[in-house]
Design a protein around this motif. Structure first.
Motif, PDB file in Angstrom:
ATOM      1  N   THR A   1       0.546  -0.979   0.084  1.00  0.00           N
ATOM      2  CA  THR A   1      -0.011  -0.257  -0.140  1.00  0.00           C
ATOM      3  C   THR A   1       1.067   1.634  -0.308  1.00  0.00           C
ATOM      4  OG1 THR A   1      -2.060  -0.816   0.968  1.00  0.00           O
ATOM      5  CG2 THR A   1      -1.447   1.675   1.455  1.00  0.00           C
ATOM      6  N   VAL A   2       0.750   1.921  -0.778  1.00  0.00           N
ATOM      7  CA  VAL A   2       1.586   3.211  -1.090  1.00  0.00           C
ATOM      8  C   VAL A   2       1.399   4.584  -0.519  1.00  0.00           C
ATOM      9  CG1 VAL A   2       2.477   5.639  -2.224  1.00  0.00           C
ATOM     10  CG2 VAL A   2       2.170   2.296  -3.185  1.00  0.00           C
ATOM     11  N   ALA A   3       1.957   5.151   0.523  1.00  0.00           N
ATOM     12  CA  ALA A   3       0.899   6.068   1.735  1.00  0.00           C
ATOM     13  C   ALA A   3       1.738   7.274   1.222  1.00  0.00           C
ATOM     14  CB  ALA A   3       1.044   5.801   3.143  1.00  0.00           C
ATOM     15  N   GLY A   4       0.874   8.234   1.551  1.00  0.00           N
ATOM     16  CA  GLY A   4       1.829   9.923   1.629  1.00  0.00           C
ATOM     17  C   GLY A   4       2.320   9.441   2.901  1.00  0.00           C
ATOM     18  N   LYS A   5       2.781  10.783   3.182  1.00  0.00           N
ATOM     19  CA  LYS A   5       4.019  11.466   4.101  1.00  0.00           C
ATOM     20  C   LYS A   5       3.311  12.532   5.117  1.00  0.00           C
ATOM     21  CE  LYS A   5       7.215  14.249   4.042  1.00  0.00           C
ATOM     22  NZ  LYS A   5       8.373  15.417   4.123  1.00  0.00           N
ATOM     23  N   CYS A   6       2.000  12.867   5.249  1.00  0.00           N
ATOM     24  CA  CYS A   6       1.310  13.766   5.758  1.00  0.00           C
ATOM     25  C   CYS A   6       0.865  13.029   6.965  1.00  0.00           C
ATOM     26  CB  CYS A   6      -0.447  13.887   4.856  1.00  0.00           C
ATOM     27  SG  CYS A   6       0.075  15.161   3.536  1.00  0.00           S
ATOM     28  N   CYS A   7       0.743  14.516   7.686  1.00  0.00           N
ATOM     29  CA  CYS A   7      -0.332  13.679   9.072  1.00  0.00           C
ATOM     30  C   CYS A   7      -1.605  13.097   9.073  1.00  0.00           C
ATOM     31  CB  CYS A   7       0.108  14.049  10.342  1.00  0.00           C
ATOM     32  SG  CYS A   7      -0.016  13.663  12.158  1.00  0.00           S
ATOM     33  N   GLU A   8      -1.787  12.003   8.093  1.00  0.00           N
ATOM     34  CA  GLU A   8      -3.186  11.670   8.289  1.00  0.00           C
ATOM     35  C   GLU A   8      -3.556   9.925   7.706  1.00  0.00           C
ATOM     36  OE1 GLU A   8      -6.350  13.470   8.832  1.00  0.00           O
ATOM     37  OE2 GLU A   8      -4.895  15.058   9.304  1.00  0.00           O
ATOM     38  N   SER A   9      -4.179   9.091   8.450  1.00  0.00           N
ATOM     39  CA  SER A   9      -4.477   7.543   8.289  1.00  0.00           C
ATOM     40  C   SER A   9      -4.431   8.030   6.371  1.00  0.00           C
ATOM     41  CB  SER A   9      -5.277   7.149   9.328  1.00  0.00           C
ATOM     42  OG  SER A   9      -6.272   7.779   9.793  1.00  0.00           O
ATOM     43  N   GLY A  10      -5.615   8.650   6.885  1.00  0.00           N
ATOM     44  CA  GLY A  10      -6.260   8.458   5.023  1.00  0.00           C
ATOM     45  C   GLY A  10      -5.357   8.931   4.067  1.00  0.00           C
ATOM     46  N   ASP A  11      -4.148   9.478   4.653  1.00  0.00           N
ATOM     47  CA  ASP A  11      -3.101   9.928   3.150  1.00  0.00           C
ATOM     48  C   ASP A  11      -2.934   8.583   2.150  1.00  0.00           C
ATOM     49  OD1 ASP A  11      -1.585  11.187   1.226  1.00  0.00           O
ATOM     50  OD2 ASP A  11      -0.429  11.520   2.574  1.00  0.00           O
ATOM     51  N   ILE A  12      -3.728   7.699   1.669  1.00  0.00           N
ATOM     52  CA  ILE A  12      -3.381   6.590   1.121  1.00  0.00           C
ATOM     53  C   ILE A  12      -3.205   6.449  -0.431  1.00  0.00           C
ATOM     54  CG2 ILE A  12      -3.573   4.032   0.530  1.00  0.00           C
ATOM     55  CD1 ILE A  12      -2.373   4.689   3.273  1.00  0.00           C
ATOM     56  N   LEU A  13      -2.850   6.554  -0.701  1.00  0.00           N
ATOM     57  CA  LEU A  13      -2.109   6.904  -2.838  1.00  0.00           C
ATOM     58  C   LEU A  13      -2.785   5.856  -3.564  1.00  0.00           C
ATOM     59  CD1 LEU A  13       0.914   9.202  -2.857  1.00  0.00           C
ATOM     60  CD2 LEU A  13      -1.540   9.911  -3.079  1.00  0.00           C
ATOM     61  N   ILE A  14      -2.405   4.392  -3.445  1.00  0.00           N
ATOM     62  CA  ILE A  14      -2.934   3.325  -3.466  1.00  0.00           C
ATOM     63  C   ILE A  14      -2.566   2.004  -2.898  1.00  0.00           C
ATOM     64  CG2 ILE A  14      -1.978   1.848  -5.647  1.00  0.00           C
ATOM     65  CD1 ILE A  14       0.018   3.456  -7.264  1.00  0.00           C
ATOM     66  N   THR A  15      -3.989   1.747  -2.778  1.00  0.00           N
ATOM     67  CA  THR A  15      -3.822   0.560  -2.146  1.00  0.00           C
ATOM     68  C   THR A  15      -4.340  -0.823  -2.122  1.00  0.00           C
ATOM     69  OG1 THR A  15      -5.920   1.334  -0.259  1.00  0.00           O
ATOM     70  CG2 THR A  15      -5.550  -0.412   0.098  1.00  0.00           C
ATOM     71  N   ASP A  16      -2.965  -2.009  -1.771  1.00  0.00           N
ATOM     72  CA  ASP A  16      -3.142  -2.277  -1.724  1.00  0.00           C
ATOM     73  C   ASP A  16      -2.332  -3.298  -3.715  1.00  0.00           C
ATOM     74  OD1 ASP A  16      -3.305  -4.153   0.136  1.00  0.00           O
ATOM     75  OD2 ASP A  16      -5.614  -4.614   0.144  1.00  0.00           O
ATOM     76  N   THR A  17      -1.448  -2.729  -4.128  1.00  0.00           N
ATOM     77  CA  THR A  17      -1.166  -2.810  -5.430  1.00  0.00           C
ATOM     78  C   THR A  17      -0.066  -3.073  -5.602  1.00  0.00           C
ATOM     79  OG1 THR A  17      -0.311  -2.126  -7.123  1.00  0.00           O
ATOM     80  CG2 THR A  17       0.643  -1.215  -5.373  1.00  0.00           C
ATOM     81  N   ASP A  18       0.039  -4.847  -6.723  1.00  0.00           N
ATOM     82  CA  ASP A  18       1.672  -5.187  -6.533  1.00  0.00           C
ATOM     83  C   ASP A  18       2.241  -4.859  -7.319  1.00  0.00           C
ATOM     84  OD1 ASP A  18       0.150  -7.745  -5.958  1.00  0.00           O
ATOM     85  OD2 ASP A  18      -0.993  -8.191  -8.215  1.00  0.00           O
ATOM     86  N   ILE A  19       3.759  -5.122  -7.149  1.00  0.00           N
ATOM     87  CA  ILE A  19       5.047  -4.077  -7.435  1.00  0.00           C
ATOM     88  C   ILE A  19       6.311  -4.815  -6.616  1.00  0.00           C
ATOM     89  CG2 ILE A  19       5.855  -3.406  -5.422  1.00  0.00           C
ATOM     90  CD1 ILE A  19       5.940  -0.407  -6.537  1.00  0.00           C
ATOM     91  N   MET A  20       6.672  -4.819  -8.307  1.00  0.00           N
ATOM     92  CA  MET A  20       8.367  -5.609  -8.359  1.00  0.00           C
ATOM     93  C   MET A  20       8.622  -5.133  -6.876  1.00  0.00           C
ATOM     94  SD  MET A  20       8.106  -2.267 -10.047  1.00  0.00           S
ATOM     95  CE  MET A  20       8.324  -3.362 -11.556  1.00  0.00           C
ATOM     96  N   GLU A  21      10.523  -5.824  -6.606  1.00  0.00           N
ATOM     97  CA  GLU A  21      11.254  -5.576  -5.678  1.00  0.00           C
ATOM     98  C   GLU A  21      11.249  -4.095  -5.009  1.00  0.00           C
ATOM     99  OE1 GLU A  21      15.159  -6.719  -4.029  1.00  0.00           O
ATOM    100  OE2 GLU A  21      14.757  -8.124  -5.511  1.00  0.00           O
ATOM    101  N   ILE A  22      10.885  -4.059  -4.179  1.00  0.00           N
ATOM    102  CA  ILE A  22      11.060  -2.055  -3.596  1.00  0.00           C
ATOM    103  C   ILE A  22      12.001  -1.442  -2.527  1.00  0.00           C
ATOM    104  CG2 ILE A  22       9.160  -1.807  -2.560  1.00  0.00           C
ATOM    105  CD1 ILE A  22       8.269   0.511  -3.600  1.00  0.00           C
ATOM    106  N   GLN A  23      12.617  -0.918  -2.346  1.00  0.00           N
ATOM    107  CA  GLN A  23      13.563  -0.280  -1.356  1.00  0.00           C
ATOM    108  C   GLN A  23      13.752   0.802  -0.623  1.00  0.00           C
ATOM    109  OE1 GLN A  23      17.258  -2.848  -2.775  1.00  0.00           O
ATOM    110  NE2 GLN A  23      17.959  -0.584  -3.875  1.00  0.00           N
ATOM    111  N   SER A  24      13.794   1.295  -0.050  1.00  0.00           N
ATOM    112  CA  SER A  24      13.866   2.825   0.128  1.00  0.00           C
ATOM    113  C   SER A  24      15.208   3.276  -0.571  1.00  0.00           C
ATOM    114  CB  SER A  24      14.269   2.943   0.839  1.00  0.00           C
ATOM    115  OG  SER A  24      13.627   2.900   2.405  1.00  0.00           O
TER     116      SER A  24
END
Length: 430
Positions: free
Chosen positions: A354-377
């Protein structure tokens, strides 16, 4: 992730407009809006072609609320489009961009006195009048400046298109326009006949946004053409122009099945011709107001991945350096998007996140439950189809500066909106 316009992949790296996205992210930093100029121009030209602008003198008016920096005003001027504005700010942007004022349609359900006066002084081509209050103000201000203003009446045609509740506009219970069913339009027609500084030349109806079906537009055509005939017979007023609004749906995710620009335009024009022939009335000049369908798929947003939080057996949160401040649509009405890591295109998708934003809101979600390749910081993530209502609805919530905007074309990038600095952020504060 679907590729749009000039998007291409070389050695697992994503390119837009011949520019490597990884290089753009390094040069301009993230978050970053990136626009495919060729795709925008292609969409404009398809509308001009298929809506028979040259053959029938029809008009295509870009809906500025979707995305309207000064560079966009210049682009649509070059592509021979009209412009639909909904505020004094949008009008001022067009004016400072030297966009021809006579090619502007001024919309809005509550234009202020200052906005109306500004529009009249600048020579706006058409005021799309929404209510009796506005009608009286335009007459009063025009009388003061000794001028005559062309107008359309906006009507609510009582058509409910299948779309999200927040972006319906054509049903009877709407804040927009004169209703047909309660007699408001006919009262307005009586009133405008008494005014000397207002020239009613058209009607406008907009039934909603992100609409995939053609049928609601066919219903709108029938209603509007019958209105032309009724108004001529009962009020001796000739309606010469009919504005059918915008709202054409676009692709965001695999669940969306939009029609092409060609299909929409041809369906509308064919229906108008048949209905006018049946009613034995002259064919009016037609206006359409696309916004989203011109810029949505042409725009993407680049983010840098920060924290990755794996909550065992629950969810993995991948946080980016933007969020609801640069794209409010997922939080506002659960809009869906596709994403990918820009230098790992084509790799197998092995993780659900789940791709989340940086705002101080639990609803700040850009995409929920998406399949993606290996990912790192540190990876750069792209979300596609953010060209409409991303930048234009962006905010400074949490005191987060607005991102920069870049146009790409023929292997070159052009900065059209600077990144907001912290100094810019507090520049109006005393």
């Amino acid at each position: 992730m679907k590729l749009h316009g000039t998007m291409s992949v070389k050695n697992k790296n994503l390119y837009i407009g011949g520019v490597k996205c990884e290089n753009v992210a390094k040069k301009y930093e993230t978050p970053l809006y990136i626009f495919d100029e060729k795709l925008i121009r292609k969409n404009c030209r398809e509308y001009v072609n298929y809506f028979k602008v040259k053959e029938n003198n029809n008009k295509v008016a870009y809906a500025g609320k979707a995305f309207l920096p000064r560079y966009m005003c210049q682009l649509i001027k070059e592509e021979n489009l009209y412009l639909d504005v909904v505020s004094g700010g949008e009008l001022y942007t067009a004016y400072k961009s030297q966009f021809p004022m006579e090619k502007i349609l001024f919309h809005g359900n509550n234009k202020t006195i200052d906005e109306i006066e500004m529009g009249i002084k600048l020579g706006v081509g058409i005021f799309v009048v929404d209510n009796f209050y506005e009608l009286d103000l335009i007459e009063e201000i025009c009388e003061r400046y000794n001028t005559i203003q062309d107008i359309y009446f906006r009507i609510t045609p009582s058509i409910e298109a299948h779309t999200h509740e927040y972006i319906k506009t054509g049903q009877i219970d709407s804040k927009f326009g004169f209703a047909l069913t309660n007699g408001d339009l006919y009262e307005a027609l009586e009133k405008v006949k008494e005014y000397k500084n207002i020239n009613l030349i058209g009607l406008h109806a907009h039934i909603g946004s992100q609409i995939f079906e053609v049928d609601p537009y066919m219903d709108a055509v029938d209603i509007m053409m019958n209105l032309i005939k009724k108004i001529k017979e009962n009020y001796n007023i000739e309606i010469k122009e009919i504005d059918l609004g915008g709202g054409i749906g676009v692709y965001y995710t695999k669940h969306d099945t939009p029609k092409t620009i060609k299909e929409f335009c041809e369906s509308i024009i064919n229906r108008v011709e048949k209905t006018c022939e049946k009613l034995k009335i002259n064919k009016p000049v037609l206006i359409i107001e696309p916004g989203r369908s011109i810029v949505a798929n042409a725009g993407s947003t680049l983010y840098t991945i920060g924290s990755i939080k794996d909550i065992k057996d629950i969810r993995t949160y991948v946080s980016v350096d933007g969020g609801m401040t640069d794209n409010i649509r997922p939080s506002l009405y659960q809009a869906g998007y596709e994403c990918a890591v820009i230098n790992k295109i084509g790799l197998d998708k092995i993780n659900q996140v789940t791709v989340a934003g940086k705002c101080c809101e639990s609803g700040d979600i850009l995409i929920t439950d998406t399949d993606i390749m290996e990912i790192q910081s540190g990876d750069i993530l792209i979300t596609t189809s953010t060209g409409a209502y991303g930048y234009s609805m962006s905010s400074n919530y949490n005191k987060i500066p607005k991102p920069a905007v870049v146009f790409v074309k023929d292997g070159k990038s052009k900065l059209i909106c600077k990144r907001q600095s912290y100094k810019d952020l507090i520049s109006l504060e005393l």
